[in-house]
Design a protein around this motif. Structure first.
Motif, PDB file in Angstrom:
ATOM      1  N   HIS A 121      26.192  58.181  23.521  1.00 25.13           N
ATOM      2  CA  HIS A 121      27.186  58.304  22.458  1.00 25.13           C
ATOM      3  C   HIS A 121      28.157  59.443  22.717  1.00 25.13           C
ATOM      4  O   HIS A 121      29.349  59.344  22.387  1.00 25.13           O
ATOM      5  CB  HIS A 121      26.486  58.477  21.103  1.00 25.13           C
ATOM      6  CG  HIS A 121      26.009  57.191  20.524  1.00 25.13           C
ATOM      7  ND1 HIS A 121      24.752  56.679  20.770  1.00 25.13           N
ATOM      8  CD2 HIS A 121      26.625  56.269  19.730  1.00 25.13           C
ATOM      9  CE1 HIS A 121      24.616  55.530  20.146  1.00 25.13           C
ATOM     10  NE2 HIS A 121      25.725  55.254  19.515  1.00 25.13           N
ATOM     11  N   ASN A 142      21.967  53.936  15.826  1.00 23.62           N
ATOM     12  CA  ASN A 142      23.060  54.882  15.607  1.00 23.62           C
ATOM     13  C   ASN A 142      24.335  54.185  15.148  1.00 23.62           C
ATOM     14  O   ASN A 142      25.232  54.829  14.611  1.00 23.62           O
ATOM     15  CB  ASN A 142      23.343  55.659  16.891  1.00 23.62           C
ATOM     16  CG  ASN A 142      22.275  56.685  17.187  1.00 23.62           C
ATOM     17  OD1 ASN A 142      21.548  57.114  16.291  1.00 23.62           O
ATOM     18  ND2 ASN A 142      22.146  57.074  18.442  1.00 23.62           N
ATOM     19  N   GLN A 143      24.416  52.877  15.368  1.00 18.90           N
ATOM     20  CA  GLN A 143      25.554  52.108  14.882  1.00 18.90           C
ATOM     21  C   GLN A 143      25.281  51.478  13.522  1.00 18.90           C
ATOM     22  O   GLN A 143      26.112  50.755  12.995  1.00 18.90           O
ATOM     23  CB  GLN A 143      25.906  50.999  15.887  1.00 18.90           C
ATOM     24  CG  GLN A 143      26.353  51.507  17.237  1.00 18.90           C
ATOM     25  CD  GLN A 143      26.676  50.394  18.198  1.00 18.90           C
ATOM     26  OE1 GLN A 143      26.841  49.244  17.805  1.00 18.90           O
ATOM     27  NE2 GLN A 143      26.759  50.716  19.456  1.00 18.90           N
ATOM     28  N   SER A 172      27.987  44.499  20.732  1.00 17.91           N
ATOM     29  CA  SER A 172      28.454  45.568  19.836  1.00 17.91           C
ATOM     30  C   SER A 172      29.447  46.499  20.509  1.00 17.91           C
ATOM     31  O   SER A 172      30.160  47.243  19.823  1.00 17.91           O
ATOM     32  CB  SER A 172      27.265  46.376  19.319  1.00 17.91           C
ATOM     33  OG  SER A 172      26.769  47.249  20.311  1.00 17.91           O
ATOM     34  N   ASP A 200      32.966  46.583  19.236  1.00 17.69           N
ATOM     35  CA  ASP A 200      33.308  47.258  17.972  1.00 17.69           C
ATOM     36  C   ASP A 200      33.689  48.701  18.272  1.00 17.69           C
ATOM     37  O   ASP A 200      32.928  49.635  18.053  1.00 17.69           O
ATOM     38  CB  ASP A 200      32.122  47.199  17.005  1.00 17.69           C
ATOM     39  CG  ASP A 200      31.727  45.778  16.681  1.00 17.69           C
ATOM     40  OD1 ASP A 200      32.607  44.899  16.733  1.00 17.69           O
ATOM     41  OD2 ASP A 200      30.536  45.546  16.387  1.00 17.69           O
ATOM     42  N   ARG A 250      33.324  51.918  15.939  1.00 19.41           N
ATOM     43  CA  ARG A 250      32.027  52.547  15.673  1.00 19.41           C
ATOM     44  C   ARG A 250      31.818  53.797  16.512  1.00 19.41           C
ATOM     45  O   ARG A 250      30.901  54.574  16.229  1.00 19.41           O
ATOM     46  CB  ARG A 250      30.899  51.562  15.933  1.00 19.41           C
ATOM     47  CG  ARG A 250      30.890  50.382  14.992  1.00 19.41           C
ATOM     48  CD  ARG A 250      29.711  49.474  15.268  1.00 19.41           C
ATOM     49  NE  ARG A 250      29.681  48.336  14.351  1.00 19.41           N
ATOM     50  CZ  ARG A 250      29.101  48.346  13.166  1.00 19.41           C
ATOM     51  NH1 ARG A 250      28.487  49.432  12.748  1.00 19.41           N
ATOM     52  NH2 ARG A 250      29.120  47.288  12.384  1.00 19.41           N
ATOM     53  N   TYR A 251      32.620  54.010  17.528  1.00 20.76           N
ATOM     54  CA  TYR A 251      32.430  55.156  18.425  1.00 20.76           C
ATOM     55  C   TYR A 251      33.465  56.248  18.179  1.00 20.76           C
ATOM     56  O   TYR A 251      33.518  57.224  18.926  1.00 20.76           O
ATOM     57  CB  TYR A 251      32.526  54.690  19.877  1.00 20.76           C
ATOM     58  CG  TYR A 251      31.464  53.690  20.247  1.00 20.76           C
ATOM     59  CD1 TYR A 251      30.221  54.102  20.701  1.00 20.76           C
ATOM     60  CD2 TYR A 251      31.686  52.328  20.098  1.00 20.76           C
ATOM     61  CE1 TYR A 251      29.241  53.186  21.005  1.00 20.76           C
ATOM     62  CE2 TYR A 251      30.721  51.390  20.409  1.00 20.76           C
ATOM     63  CZ  TYR A 251      29.489  51.841  20.867  1.00 20.76           C
ATOM     64  OH  TYR A 251      28.518  50.919  21.171  1.00 20.76           O
TER      65      TYR A 251
END
Length: 471
Positions: free
Chosen positions: A329, A407-408, A463, A466, A469-470
């Motif tokens: 991440h 974490n997402q 994912s 997406d 989300r980061y």
């Protein structure tokens, strides 16, 4: 009028524009640029003598044209907060496994036929309670309620110890076991919850230092092999765990509370009621995960020690999985600031995912070789042991991906994937030609791990599209 060469004129205009900052990029016409220059004290005389233009309006027209060719400066990016802490997080597996040094001494006092079932049950219960308490505490800290987070962790500690007392007492009474079983199960549960609190507050060094005497005593008992040494080791372990509990309670009372923290917070029950819907999937996943692993190992703790210890590599490697998840991440959030298109980010993060997964599987495989080498040296190695070790490596890779999906916020997907794996093992055990065959059973567990891993990997790859989300 002073005549400037084209290159000199551009350089002078750049020197004029740069100190003005981003205001010049908001000018929509030369007249607005002239107003900006006049607000900085420029007049017709300065325009003629320094920049070679007859007046401010001519200079403003040239500056406006120059700005149109320039790229507006980007605001400085906020620093990326790093989640990964290499040494501390990779040591988590070793720290959680420290009480294993006392198992020979405790087994000598209580007897493995009583100790191991008690520890398996209390470990599963502690896993669920500790994970749920930590998840709720994290959410409370994120909402600005550090005192309530501390109360939640203390409540988890009390609940876990109470559950250990009840579970061990039922085993001791129902099967005529020794009273010492209750004390040892309570000590193990207290360590599990208290150590989780210390790691929650990033006190890995405290945990290592406070448990070191007990670990050394346990190793000493193995070297000496005498009954009194075992009693000393167990008593010292109880004292060390008591110290951990005291340190954990102290942290829950003081950590995160500053002068700006409100003196009172809403009741914990009120806070939990407002967020219970979002926390329920995490609790269910912890429950399913604990059952998935412990049901596969628990049936062998008494009569097949080789299969029970084949998964030790996963325990020692959990810290590496945690670290690599945080590292992924960190790298993804850094990467999103360096690319321009979502497709480019998706392609590069697939490489990060493959890299992290390869590292985790390699480390888990290397750690799995330790119990295999020990069993080989003691002539206790079997095909079932190797398959069991491979199953734990596969499950470890799945849990690395699970950390990323959690974490997402995709915990509901994790519950479904874990439920599917449970449908294979133990759900499919009745389809085996010989349900009592250890090799067939662990092969089915390996199949369940592969199903779990494959489903999570597909979800994770999807994912990566997406991008938001980061951020």
């Amino acid at each position: 009028m002073t005549t400037l060469a084209p290159g000199d004129g551009a350089a002078c205009l750049d020197e004029l524009i740069q100190p003005l900052g981003t205001r010049v990029f908001r000018a929509v016409e030369p007249l607005q640029m002239a107003a900006i220059l006049e607000s900085e004290g420029l007049n017709d005389k300065i325009a003629r003598e320094r920049y070679g233009h007859p007046d401010v309006f001519s200079l403003a027209e040239a500056a406006y044209g120059r700005v149109a060719l320039m790229e507006p400066p980007r605001p400085p990016a906020a620093p990326v907060l790093r989640e990964a802490r290499p040494a501390a997080q990779m040591a988590h597996g070793l720290l959680y496994a420290m009480p294993a040094a006392l198992l020979p001494a405790a087994s000598g006092l209580v007897g493995p036929q009583w100790l191991m079932p008690g520890l398996v049950l209390t470990t599963g219960i502690g896993w669920v309670i500790g994970s749920a308490a930590a998840q709720i505490a994290y959410s409370l800290i994120g909402r600005g309620f550090p005192r309530s987070a501390g109360r939640m962790l203390r409540a988890g500690l009390v609940l876990g110890v109470s559950a250990a007392v009840l579970t061990a007492t039922m085993i001791a009474v129902g099967r005529n076991g020794p009273v010492s079983l209750v004390a040892l199960c309570v000590t193990q549960m207290a360590f599990q919850i208290a150590s989780g609190i210390l790691l929650f507050y990033r006190r890995e060094a405290w945990l290592a230092i406070m448990m070191l005497p007990a670990v050394l005593a346990g190793v000493g008992y193995v070297a000496v092999g005498e009954g009194p040494a075992g009693l000393v080791a167990v008593c010292l372990g109880v004292v060390c765990v008591a110290g951990l509990v005291g340190a954990a309670i102290l942290l829950t009372l003081r950590e995160g509370v500053t002068a700006d923290t409100p003196p009172s917070e809403p009741r914990l029950r009120t806070l939990l009621r407002a967020n219970i819907g979002g926390l329920l999937p995490a609790f269910v996943f912890s429950l399913l995960s604990a059952f998935f692993l412990l049901q596969a190992e628990g049936r062998y703790v008494l009569d097949r020690a080789d299969l029970a210890i084949a998964g030790a590599g996963l325990v020692f490697g959990m810290g590496v999985l945690e670290y690599r998840a945080h590292r992924f991440h960190d790298e993804a959030r850094t990467l999103i600031r360096e690319v321009c298109y979502p497709a480019e980010f998706t392609e590069l993060t697939r490489g990060l995912l493959a890299k992290g997964l390869l590292i985790c599987l390699s480390v888990l495989s290397a750690l799995a070789m330790m119990p295999i080498a020990f069993l080989y040296a003691t002539d206790a190695l079997s095909y079932a042991t190797v398959v069991m070790a491979a199953a734990h490596v596969t499950v470890g890779g799945a849990y690395f991906v699970a950390f990323l999906l959690a974490n997402q916020g995709k915990v509901a997907h994790l519950c479904l994937a874990q439920g599917l794996a449970l449908a294979v093992h133990p759900g499919g055990r009745w389809l085996l030609p010989d349900p009592h065959s250890a090799l067939a059973d662990v092969a089915l567990f390996l199949t369940a791990g592969l199903v779990f891993f494959t489903v999570l990997l597909v979800l994770m790859v999807r994912s990566l599209r997406d991008v938001q989300r980061y951020r």
